[in-house]
Design an enzyme around this catalytic site. Structure first.
Site, PDB file in Angstrom:
ATOM      1  CG  HIS A  80      -2.008  -1.065   1.092  1.00 38.22           C
ATOM      2  ND1 HIS A  80      -3.099  -1.125   1.924  1.00 38.22           N
ATOM      3  CD2 HIS A  80      -2.154  -2.091   0.210  1.00 38.22           C
ATOM      4  CE1 HIS A  80      -3.871  -2.146   1.573  1.00 38.22           C
ATOM      5  NE2 HIS A  80      -3.313  -2.757   0.535  1.00 38.22           N
ATOM      6  CD  GLU A  82      -2.075   4.033   3.086  1.00 34.93           C
ATOM      7  OE1 GLU A  82      -1.704   3.367   2.090  1.00 34.93           O
ATOM      8  OE2 GLU A  82      -3.231   3.979   3.512  1.00 34.93           O
ATOM      9  CB  CYS A 106      -5.937  -1.080   5.051  1.00 35.10           C
ATOM     10  SG  CYS A 106      -4.212  -1.596   5.108  1.00 35.10           S
ATOM     11  CB  CYS A 109      -1.503   1.220   6.129  1.00 37.08           C
ATOM     12  SG  CYS A 109      -0.999   0.511   4.552  1.00 37.08           S
TER      13      CYS A 109
END
Ligand SMILES: Nc1ccn([C@H]2C[C@H](O)[C@@H](COP(=O)(O)O)O2)c(=O)n1
Ligand SMILES: [Zn+2]
Length: 162
Positions: A80, A82, A106, A109
């Site tokens: 992801h 992040e 999410c 993260c």
């Protein structure tokens, strides 16, 4: 003309703009996410977007969202935005930093955000708000004292000729 410009980008427009621009590097056909991590004194520390790890070819690994075999979906491979932004930072500690992201983090993260010492999350879209992942993310950030709030869109359009 000697007056200061008044239509310059605000800090929030600048950092969310950088996050969105980073997301435009993503090869994900469905959702492109970008992230920009900023110090307390408004210096950009790192950026990231969602994609496969180094060495995992964008042309060989699957971009599918669903299918009988989870190993043929993107979810088990994509990193992801992040997490990429956190891992891309080589300057030491992210303690006290702010994280701008185009989609709410999410749960996985959120763990990395909390553990890296990031104290504030500014997000744009929250389209997965009803999922267990985002609910868990908010629960963890609430417990850990990581503040989060939605970016207030200025609706300014920026055109860049490349
Ligand atoms: N905060 C987030 C949420 C999701 N992503 C990535 C993970 C996938 O590549 C994509 C979501 O795909 P979809 O299920 O919408 O087809 O976005 C992220 O980087 N950061
Ligand atoms: Zn995530």
């Amino acid at each position: 003309m000697s007056e200061k410009r008044t239509d310059y980008l605000s800090w929030d427009e600048y950092f969310m703009g950088v996050a969105m621009l980073s997301g435009m590097r993503s090869k994900d056909p469905n959702t492109q996410v970008g992230c920009c991590i900023v110090s307390q004194d408004n210096k950009i520390l790192s950026m990231g977007y969602n994609g496969f790890p180094i060495g995992c070819s964008d042309d060989e690994f699957p971009w599918a969202r669903d299918g009988e075999d989870p190993l043929e979906t993107k979810y088990v491979y994509s990193t992801h935005s992040e997490l990429n932004a956190i891992l891309n930072y080589s300057g030491g500690s992210l303690a006290g930093a702010k994280l701008y992201v185009s989609l709410f983090p999410c749960n996985e993260c959120a763990k990395a955000i909390i553990q890296s010492g990031i104290r504030e999350v500014i997000y744009d879209c929250d389209k997965y708000a009803d999922t267990p992942s985002v609910k868990a993310s908010k629960r963890m950030m609430d417990a850990a004292g990581v503040r989060y709030h939605q970016y207030h869109r200025s609706n300014r359009k920026i055109e860049i000729e490349l």
